[in-house]
Design an enzyme around this catalytic site. Structure first.
Site, mmCIF file in Angstrom:
data_model
loop_
_atom_site.group_PDB
_atom_site.id
_atom_site.type_symbol
_atom_site.label_atom_id
_atom_site.label_comp_id
_atom_site.label_asym_id
_atom_site.label_seq_id
_atom_site.Cartn_x
_atom_site.Cartn_y
_atom_site.Cartn_z
ATOM 1 N N VAL A 133 -2.075 10.949 5.155
ATOM 2 C CA VAL A 133 -0.865 10.580 4.420
ATOM 3 C C VAL A 133 -1.122 10.664 2.921
ATOM 4 C CG1 VAL A 133 0.964 8.851 4.199
ATOM 5 C CG2 VAL A 133 -0.454 8.913 6.266
ATOM 6 N N ARG A 176 -6.704 20.219 7.390
ATOM 7 C CA ARG A 176 -6.020 18.944 7.515
ATOM 8 C C ARG A 176 -4.516 19.146 7.649
ATOM 9 N NH1 ARG A 176 -10.492 17.817 8.185
ATOM 10 N NH2 ARG A 176 -11.809 16.190 7.236
ATOM 11 N N TYR A 187 -14.185 2.551 11.593
ATOM 12 C CA TYR A 187 -12.719 2.543 11.457
ATOM 13 C C TYR A 187 -12.066 3.013 12.750
ATOM 14 C CZ TYR A 187 -8.244 4.347 9.491
ATOM 15 O OH TYR A 187 -6.921 4.638 9.225
ATOM 16 N N GLY A 215 0.802 -1.222 0.000
ATOM 17 C CA GLY A 215 0.000 0.000 0.000
ATOM 18 C C GLY A 215 0.833 1.269 0.000
ATOM 19 N N LYS A 253 -8.555 13.430 -10.387
ATOM 20 C CA LYS A 253 -9.581 14.262 -11.051
ATOM 21 C C LYS A 253 -8.957 15.399 -11.845
ATOM 22 C CE LYS A 253 -12.479 14.705 -7.336
ATOM 23 N NZ LYS A 253 -13.758 15.056 -6.632
HETATM 24 P P1 NAP Z 1 -3.585 1.290 1.495
HETATM 25 O O1 NAP Z 1 -2.732 1.995 0.520
HETATM 26 O O2 NAP Z 1 -5.037 1.140 1.247
HETATM 27 O O3 NAP Z 1 -2.956 -0.188 1.739
HETATM 28 C C1 NAP Z 1 -3.641 -1.099 2.562
HETATM 29 C C2 NAP Z 1 -2.749 -2.316 2.693
HETATM 30 O O4 NAP Z 1 -3.388 -3.274 3.523
HETATM 31 C C3 NAP Z 1 -2.489 -2.972 1.343
HETATM 32 O O5 NAP Z 1 -1.172 -3.481 1.298
HETATM 33 C C4 NAP Z 1 -3.503 -4.091 1.340
HETATM 34 O O6 NAP Z 1 -3.149 -5.190 0.527
HETATM 35 C C5 NAP Z 1 -3.456 -4.488 2.808
HETATM 36 N N1 NAP Z 1 -4.652 -5.228 3.203
HETATM 37 C C6 NAP Z 1 -5.919 -4.764 3.272
HETATM 38 N N2 NAP Z 1 -6.742 -5.749 3.664
HETATM 39 C C7 NAP Z 1 -5.977 -6.862 3.832
HETATM 40 C C8 NAP Z 1 -6.234 -8.199 4.221
HETATM 41 N N3 NAP Z 1 -7.466 -8.619 4.525
HETATM 42 N N4 NAP Z 1 -5.199 -9.067 4.282
HETATM 43 C C9 NAP Z 1 -3.952 -8.671 3.981
HETATM 44 N N5 NAP Z 1 -3.615 -7.405 3.619
HETATM 45 C C10 NAP Z 1 -4.637 -6.521 3.543
HETATM 46 O O7 NAP Z 1 -3.441 1.931 2.947
HETATM 47 P P2 NAP Z 1 -2.369 2.971 3.511
HETATM 48 O O8 NAP Z 1 -2.837 4.345 3.232
HETATM 49 O O9 NAP Z 1 -1.003 2.533 3.104
HETATM 50 O O10 NAP Z 1 -2.541 2.724 5.102
HETATM 51 C C11 NAP Z 1 -1.602 1.952 5.806
HETATM 52 C C12 NAP Z 1 -1.928 2.137 7.278
HETATM 53 O O11 NAP Z 1 -1.846 3.529 7.613
HETATM 54 C C13 NAP Z 1 -3.332 1.687 7.641
HETATM 55 O O12 NAP Z 1 -3.311 1.010 8.891
HETATM 56 C C14 NAP Z 1 -4.101 3.007 7.754
HETATM 57 O O13 NAP Z 1 -5.195 2.871 8.657
HETATM 58 C C15 NAP Z 1 -3.045 3.926 8.271
HETATM 59 N N6 NAP Z 1 -3.283 5.359 8.003
HETATM 60 C C16 NAP Z 1 -3.437 5.801 6.719
HETATM 61 C C17 NAP Z 1 -3.660 7.165 6.494
HETATM 62 C C18 NAP Z 1 -3.833 7.727 5.089
HETATM 63 O O14 NAP Z 1 -4.145 8.926 4.960
HETATM 64 N N7 NAP Z 1 -3.620 6.949 4.052
HETATM 65 C C19 NAP Z 1 -3.710 8.052 7.575
HETATM 66 C C20 NAP Z 1 -3.521 7.554 8.864
HETATM 67 C C21 NAP Z 1 -3.310 6.190 9.068
HETATM 68 P P3 NAP Z 1 -3.506 -5.170 -1.053
HETATM 69 O O15 NAP Z 1 -2.550 -4.214 -1.676
HETATM 70 O O16 NAP Z 1 -3.321 -6.578 -1.482
HETATM 71 O O17 NAP Z 1 -4.933 -4.696 -1.168
HETATM 72 O O1 GFB Z 2 -9.058 12.364 2.873
HETATM 73 P P1 GFB Z 2 -10.514 12.528 3.108
HETATM 74 O O2 GFB Z 2 -11.441 11.761 2.219
HETATM 75 O O3 GFB Z 2 -10.869 12.049 4.578
HETATM 76 O O4 GFB Z 2 -10.841 14.096 3.035
HETATM 77 P P2 GFB Z 2 -10.827 12.816 5.969
HETATM 78 C C1 GFB Z 2 -12.186 14.491 3.025
HETATM 79 C C2 GFB Z 2 -12.264 16.016 2.855
HETATM 80 O O5 GFB Z 2 -11.825 16.379 1.523
HETATM 81 C C3 GFB Z 2 -13.708 16.465 2.967
HETATM 82 C C4 GFB Z 2 -12.930 16.914 0.789
HETATM 83 O O6 GFB Z 2 -13.755 17.791 3.432
HETATM 84 C C5 GFB Z 2 -14.162 16.385 1.532
HETATM 85 O O7 GFB Z 2 -15.298 17.233 1.272
HETATM 86 N N1 GFB Z 2 -12.888 16.465 -0.609
HETATM 87 C C6 GFB Z 2 -12.965 17.275 -1.690
HETATM 88 C C7 GFB Z 2 -12.764 15.204 -1.033
HETATM 89 N N2 GFB Z 2 -12.938 16.557 -2.821
HETATM 90 C C8 GFB Z 2 -12.814 15.241 -2.431
HETATM 91 C C9 GFB Z 2 -12.710 14.016 -3.155
HETATM 92 O O8 GFB Z 2 -12.765 13.977 -4.396
HETATM 93 N N3 GFB Z 2 -12.548 12.888 -2.422
HETATM 94 C C10 GFB Z 2 -12.484 12.903 -1.058
HETATM 95 N N4 GFB Z 2 -12.283 11.736 -0.402
HETATM 96 N N5 GFB Z 2 -12.597 14.047 -0.324
HETATM 97 C C11 GFB Z 2 -10.409 10.372 6.713
HETATM 98 C C12 GFB Z 2 -11.084 9.282 7.525
HETATM 99 O O9 GFB Z 2 -11.062 11.595 6.968
HETATM 100 O O10 GFB Z 2 -9.059 10.524 7.120
HETATM 101 C C13 GFB Z 2 -10.372 7.993 7.328
HETATM 102 O O11 GFB Z 2 -12.437 9.174 7.113
HETATM 103 C C14 GFB Z 2 -8.873 8.110 7.391
HETATM 104 O O12 GFB Z 2 -10.826 7.078 8.309
HETATM 105 C C15 GFB Z 2 -8.327 9.384 6.749
HETATM 106 O O13 GFB Z 2 -8.417 8.044 8.699
HETATM 107 C C16 GFB Z 2 -6.885 9.605 7.123
HETATM 108 O O14 GFB Z 2 -9.493 13.400 6.211
HETATM 109 O O15 GFB Z 2 -12.005 13.689 6.071
#
Ligand code: NAP
Ligand code: GFB
Length: 336
Positions: A188, A230, A158, A32, A209
């Site tokens: 992230v 954010r 979540y 991921g 987009k």
């Molecule tokens: P991601 O890009 O969606 O990747 C998710 C990963 O988890 C992928 O490698 C996926 O494998 C694996 N996975 C999902 N379900 C699985 C299952 N049932 N068995 C085995 N592997 C599984 O997520 P990410 O953004 O890297 O997030 C990584 C961590 O950071 C997560 O714990 C997330 O909650 C946390 N986090 C993310 C953000 C953010 O903004 N992205 C912010 C805060 C915390 P596949 O590739 O095979 O699907």
């Molecule tokens: O990253 P995001 O989807 O999640 O950001 P959160 C949502 C914000 O971006 C809202 C605006 O204010 C949306 O209205 N936005 C504008 C959009 N255009 C878009 C679009 O095309 N797609 C999306 N997704 N948003 C998440 C949590 O909250 O934060 C998750 O729900 C996760 O659990 C993630 O932890 C890190 O930052 O609002």
């Protein structure tokens, strides 16, 4: 607990001192956004002679399946685990699937920590998120506030599943003397993100987009008012901090890995950064019928700064440009 912590500090210090102890590191969620960033940093910094790394995705093992997880651990025999794997998504994916987010992530997290316990893993670092903190709170948010009230309703499934990681870590420390801890990243972004427009987070969705709008000469549609705030961390910066936590951080309590409060931007400013990076010159439309989600979740990185006062975050515009360029170069194969 305090005697145990002292023991860990000595153990960790001795581990740090003599990096000769073999570390077999398993990274779940290795395919991921965050996992690929850790792999890139590990490969670019040069592997330590005493460390071997395994990056796995769902094709390697469905971590919701307890027996499959035990077989994976029996085969790999990890000494350290960075646990990233989860059902992950942006605001709209969470709004639509709170029950799935809760059940799937509860299964994955319980299976991983139980296997870490059974197979004698020395240290496991799991991943929470700043979006799991109480919605009604004072600011800035800090690590002591995880359980002080219900999370924002948009992603309660979540959020509660993530909070249970912290509960499990405390239980394994108290009852089994285990060193399982967690980090709390802010939002992230970076290469290898999930660009799916329904499931993805805001920045990869905007990048996707904007790419299509520029290619087709159509308006860029932004959801919501653009007013929410954010903190965004570049995945490669987070990766460096994650590797440091795995090697050096010896508390059970979580640590926030985020840019500073002063680096918080509005969604509108994020839109402007993406538009500038991709050089989009068309019309931008804000669809205010779509949800804004949480207005803010401003987190303090004071605890991180106490440990790493000199850590340098990549400037937001530079990180956005690198992320946009990666997407444009990898459009055909990107997750979308
Ligand atoms: P991601 O890009 O969606 O990747 C998710 C990963 O988890 C992928 O490698 C996926 O494998 C694996 N996975 C999902 N379900 C699985 C299952 N049932 N068995 C085995 N592997 C599984 O997520 P990410 O953004 O890297 O997030 C990584 C961590 O950071 C997560 O714990 C997330 O909650 C946390 N986090 C993310 C953000 C953010 O903004 N992205 C912010 C805060 C915390 P596949 O590739 O095979 O699907
Ligand atoms: O990253 P995001 O989807 O999640 O950001 P959160 C949502 C914000 O971006 C809202 C605006 O204010 C949306 O209205 N936005 C504008 C959009 N255009 C878009 C679009 O095309 N797609 C999306 N997704 N948003 C998440 C949590 O909250 O934060 C998750 O729900 C996760 O659990 C993630 O932890 C890190 O930052 O609002």
């Amino acid at each position: 607990i305090s005697k145990f912590r002292e023991f860990c500090r000595i153990l960790s210090h001795s581990t740090t001192m003599s990096d000769q102890i073999e570390r077999r590191i398993l990274v779940t969620g290795g395919t991921g956004l965050v996992g690929k960033a850790i792999e890139q940093v590990v490969n670019s910094e040069g592997k330590k002679p005493n460390e071997s790394w395994s990056f796995i995705g769902s094709k390697d093992c469905n971590l919701e399946d307890e027996q499959a997880v035990r077989e994976l651990f029996s085969k790999l025999r990890p000494t350290h685990v960075i646990h990233l794997a989860a059902m992950v998504g942006g605001l709209f994916h969470n709004l639509a699937h709170n029950l799935q987010f809760f059940r799937r992530n509860m299964k994955i997290n319980d299976n991983i920590l139980a296997a870490c316990d059974e197979f004698g893993v020395i240290k496991c670092v799991s991943c929470l998120s700043t979006c799991i903190f109480p919605d009604k709170t004072t600011y800035p948010i800090d690590e002591t506030m995880v359980h002080l009230g219900p999370p924002h309703d948009s992603n309660f499934g979540y959020s509660y599943a993530k909070r249970m990681i912290d509960v499990l870590n405390k239980g394994y420390a108290q009852e089994k003397g285990k060193r399982f801890t967690s980090v709390i990243p802010c939002n992230v972004f970076g290469p290898h993100d999930n660009y799916n427009l329904q499931a993805g987070h805001v920045l990869p969705a905007l990048i996707h987009k904007a790419y299509v709008a520029k290619r087709d000469g159509t308006p860029l549609m932004v959801y919501g008012t653009g007013k929410p705030l954010r903190q965004f961390i570049y995945s490669l910066d987070l990766a460096k901090l994650f590797i440091w936590v795995m090697r050096e951080y010896d508390e059970i309590d979580p640590i926030i890995l985020s840019v500073g409060e002063e680096d918080e931007v509005s969604i509108g400013q994020a839109v402007d950064a993406v538009v500038k990076a991709i050089d989009f010159k068309g019309e931008i439309i804000y669809d205010k019928t779509k949800a804004d989600g949480q207005y803010k979740k401003t987190a303090s990185n004071a605890k991180l700064r106490k440990y790493l006062p000199d850590f340098k975050f990549t400037p937001f515009d530079v990180a956005i440009k690198q992320s946009v360029d990666w997407f444009v170069e990898n459009y055909e194969t990107a997750r979308k």
